[in-house]
Design a protein around this motif. Structure first.
Motif, PDB file in Angstrom:
ATOM      1  N   LEU A  33      42.988  31.664  74.911  1.00 60.15           N
ATOM      2  CA  LEU A  33      43.521  32.977  74.539  1.00 60.15           C
ATOM      3  C   LEU A  33      43.575  33.864  75.777  1.00 60.15           C
ATOM      4  CD1 LEU A  33      41.266  32.424  71.836  1.00 60.15           C
ATOM      5  CD2 LEU A  33      43.188  33.787  71.088  1.00 60.15           C
ATOM      6  N   TYR A  34      44.609  34.704  75.835  1.00 59.71           N
ATOM      7  CA  TYR A  34      44.782  35.632  76.951  1.00 59.71           C
ATOM      8  C   TYR A  34      45.284  36.955  76.394  1.00 59.71           C
ATOM      9  CZ  TYR A  34      46.791  37.795  81.108  1.00 59.71           C
ATOM     10  OH  TYR A  34      47.107  38.669  82.112  1.00 59.71           O
ATOM     11  N   LEU A  35      44.686  38.046  76.876  1.00 58.99           N
ATOM     12  CA  LEU A  35      45.125  39.389  76.497  1.00 58.99           C
ATOM     13  C   LEU A  35      45.187  40.251  77.743  1.00 58.99           C
ATOM     14  CD1 LEU A  35      45.788  41.647  74.435  1.00 58.99           C
ATOM     15  CD2 LEU A  35      43.320  42.006  74.199  1.00 58.99           C
ATOM     16  N   GLN A  36      46.322  40.895  77.945  1.00 56.36           N
ATOM     17  CA  GLN A  36      46.476  41.877  79.023  1.00 56.36           C
ATOM     18  C   GLN A  36      47.043  43.139  78.403  1.00 56.36           C
ATOM     19  OE1 GLN A  36      48.435  40.957  82.851  1.00 56.36           O
ATOM     20  NE2 GLN A  36      49.794  42.653  82.336  1.00 56.36           N
ATOM     21  N   VAL A  37      46.436  44.284  78.706  1.00 59.53           N
ATOM     22  CA  VAL A  37      46.878  45.558  78.159  1.00 59.53           C
ATOM     23  C   VAL A  37      47.197  46.516  79.294  1.00 59.53           C
ATOM     24  CG1 VAL A  37      46.264  47.512  76.695  1.00 59.53           C
ATOM     25  CG2 VAL A  37      45.486  45.226  76.083  1.00 59.53           C
ATOM     26  N   GLN A  49      39.274  49.430  76.626  1.00 63.96           N
ATOM     27  CA  GLN A  49      38.536  48.207  76.360  1.00 63.96           C
ATOM     28  C   GLN A  49      39.401  47.258  75.545  1.00 63.96           C
ATOM     29  OE1 GLN A  49      35.057  50.343  74.648  1.00 63.96           O
ATOM     30  NE2 GLN A  49      33.873  48.974  75.938  1.00 63.96           N
ATOM     31  N   PRO A  50      40.200  46.396  76.205  1.00 65.81           N
ATOM     32  CA  PRO A  50      40.943  45.379  75.470  1.00 65.81           C
ATOM     33  C   PRO A  50      39.976  44.383  74.836  1.00 65.81           C
ATOM     34  CG  PRO A  50      41.740  45.582  77.728  1.00 65.81           C
ATOM     35  CD  PRO A  50      40.474  46.351  77.635  1.00 65.81           C
ATOM     36  N   ALA A  51      40.285  43.936  73.634  1.00 63.49           N
ATOM     37  CA  ALA A  51      39.390  43.020  72.925  1.00 63.49           C
ATOM     38  C   ALA A  51      40.192  42.059  72.060  1.00 63.49           C
ATOM     39  CB  ALA A  51      38.422  43.810  72.045  1.00 63.49           C
ATOM     40  N   ILE A  52      39.640  40.871  71.880  1.00 63.96           N
ATOM     41  CA  ILE A  52      40.196  39.913  70.936  1.00 63.96           C
ATOM     42  C   ILE A  52      39.185  39.736  69.810  1.00 63.96           C
ATOM     43  CG2 ILE A  52      40.883  37.514  70.557  1.00 63.96           C
ATOM     44  CD1 ILE A  52      42.088  37.511  73.340  1.00 63.96           C
ATOM     45  N   GLY A  75      43.260  42.438  81.968  1.00 61.36           N
ATOM     46  CA  GLY A  75      43.425  41.231  81.189  1.00 61.36           C
ATOM     47  C   GLY A  75      42.241  40.295  81.312  1.00 61.36           C
ATOM     48  N   PHE A  76      42.137  39.363  80.376  1.00 62.51           N
ATOM     49  CA  PHE A  76      41.114  38.337  80.434  1.00 62.51           C
ATOM     50  C   PHE A  76      41.578  37.117  79.649  1.00 62.51           C
ATOM     51  CE2 PHE A  76      40.121  40.977  76.817  1.00 62.51           C
ATOM     52  CZ  PHE A  76      39.676  40.115  75.827  1.00 62.51           C
ATOM     53  N   ILE A 104      55.022  48.163  76.269  1.00 63.77           N
ATOM     54  CA  ILE A 104      54.572  46.898  75.695  1.00 63.77           C
ATOM     55  C   ILE A 104      55.048  45.718  76.540  1.00 63.77           C
ATOM     56  CG2 ILE A 104      56.492  46.481  74.097  1.00 63.77           C
ATOM     57  CD1 ILE A 104      52.759  46.079  73.262  1.00 63.77           C
ATOM     58  N   ALA A 105      56.077  45.924  77.333  1.00 65.55           N
ATOM     59  CA  ALA A 105      56.554  44.854  78.217  1.00 65.55           C
ATOM     60  C   ALA A 105      55.497  44.479  79.246  1.00 65.55           C
ATOM     61  CB  ALA A 105      57.839  45.276  78.913  1.00 65.55           C
ATOM     62  N   ASN A 106      54.565  45.369  79.528  1.00 69.62           N
ATOM     63  CA  ASN A 106      53.494  45.095  80.480  1.00 69.62           C
ATOM     64  C   ASN A 106      52.208  44.649  79.795  1.00 69.62           C
ATOM     65  OD1 ASN A 106      54.985  45.726  82.796  1.00 69.62           O
ATOM     66  ND2 ASN A 106      54.713  47.899  82.386  1.00 69.62           N
ATOM     67  N   SER A 107      52.216  44.500  78.503  1.00 71.37           N
ATOM     68  CA  SER A 107      51.058  44.037  77.743  1.00 71.37           C
ATOM     69  C   SER A 107      51.395  42.695  77.105  1.00 71.37           C
ATOM     70  CB  SER A 107      50.682  45.042  76.659  1.00 71.37           C
ATOM     71  OG  SER A 107      50.306  46.274  77.222  1.00 71.37           O
ATOM     72  N   HIS A 108      50.397  41.792  77.048  1.00 74.83           N
ATOM     73  CA  HIS A 108      50.659  40.436  76.577  1.00 74.83           C
ATOM     74  C   HIS A 108      49.471  39.924  75.762  1.00 74.83           C
ATOM     75  CE1 HIS A 108      53.761  40.488  79.667  1.00 74.83           C
ATOM     76  NE2 HIS A 108      52.822  40.875  80.504  1.00 74.83           N
ATOM     77  N   PHE A 109      49.764  39.202  74.708  1.00 76.33           N
ATOM     78  CA  PHE A 109      48.766  38.479  73.907  1.00 76.33           C
ATOM     79  C   PHE A 109      49.283  37.065  73.786  1.00 76.33           C
ATOM     80  CE2 PHE A 109      46.965  37.809  69.404  1.00 76.33           C
ATOM     81  CZ  PHE A 109      45.749  37.354  69.889  1.00 76.33           C
TER      82      PHE A 109
END
Length: 115
Positions: A33-37, A49-52, A75-76, A104-109
């Motif tokens: 899993l990868y999340l970047q905000v 604080q981005p979180a999954i 991101g992480f 949102i174009a710069n954020s990814h899940f």
């Protein structure tokens, strides 16, 4: 706050729901899993604080405090084990009262199953 990722780039097995609950249900196996905000605020020293979340509970989180009033993307990535009914969702806590979260174009899940 749950992040509404309502578009998909690639989902061959239709495991992500971009229309109602905005969650990924990958099935049984190991998953990456990868999340970047993206975060931008005119207020100094505010943080995000981005979180999954997994099945509605916090699984992994990171925190960033941009210096001054600059924009940043945090991101992480990590690996988890998924059962047949497990699901993952993207969240982000934001301490600023005014932010630019429209990019949102710069954020990814992202996620994929490896077994």
């Amino acid at each position: 706050t749950k992040i509404i990722f309502n578009t998909e780039v690639y989902d061959t097995a239709s495991k992500y729901d971009p229309a109602t609950n905005y969650r990924w249900t990958p099935g049984v196996g190991a998953v990456v899993l990868y999340l970047q905000v993206y975060f931008e605020s005119p207020e100094a020293n505010k943080f995000m604080q981005p979180a999954i979340y997994k099945n509605g509970a916090l699984l992994k989180m990171t925190r960033t405090v941009p210096p001054g009033t600059v924009a940043t993307a945090q991101g992480f990535m990590f690996i988890d084990l998924s059962d047949a009914d497990d699901y993952y969702e993207a969240y982000c806590y934001n301490s600023a009262t005014s932010t630019d979260t429209a990019s949102i174009a710069n954020s990814h899940f992202m996620g994929f199953r490896i077994s």
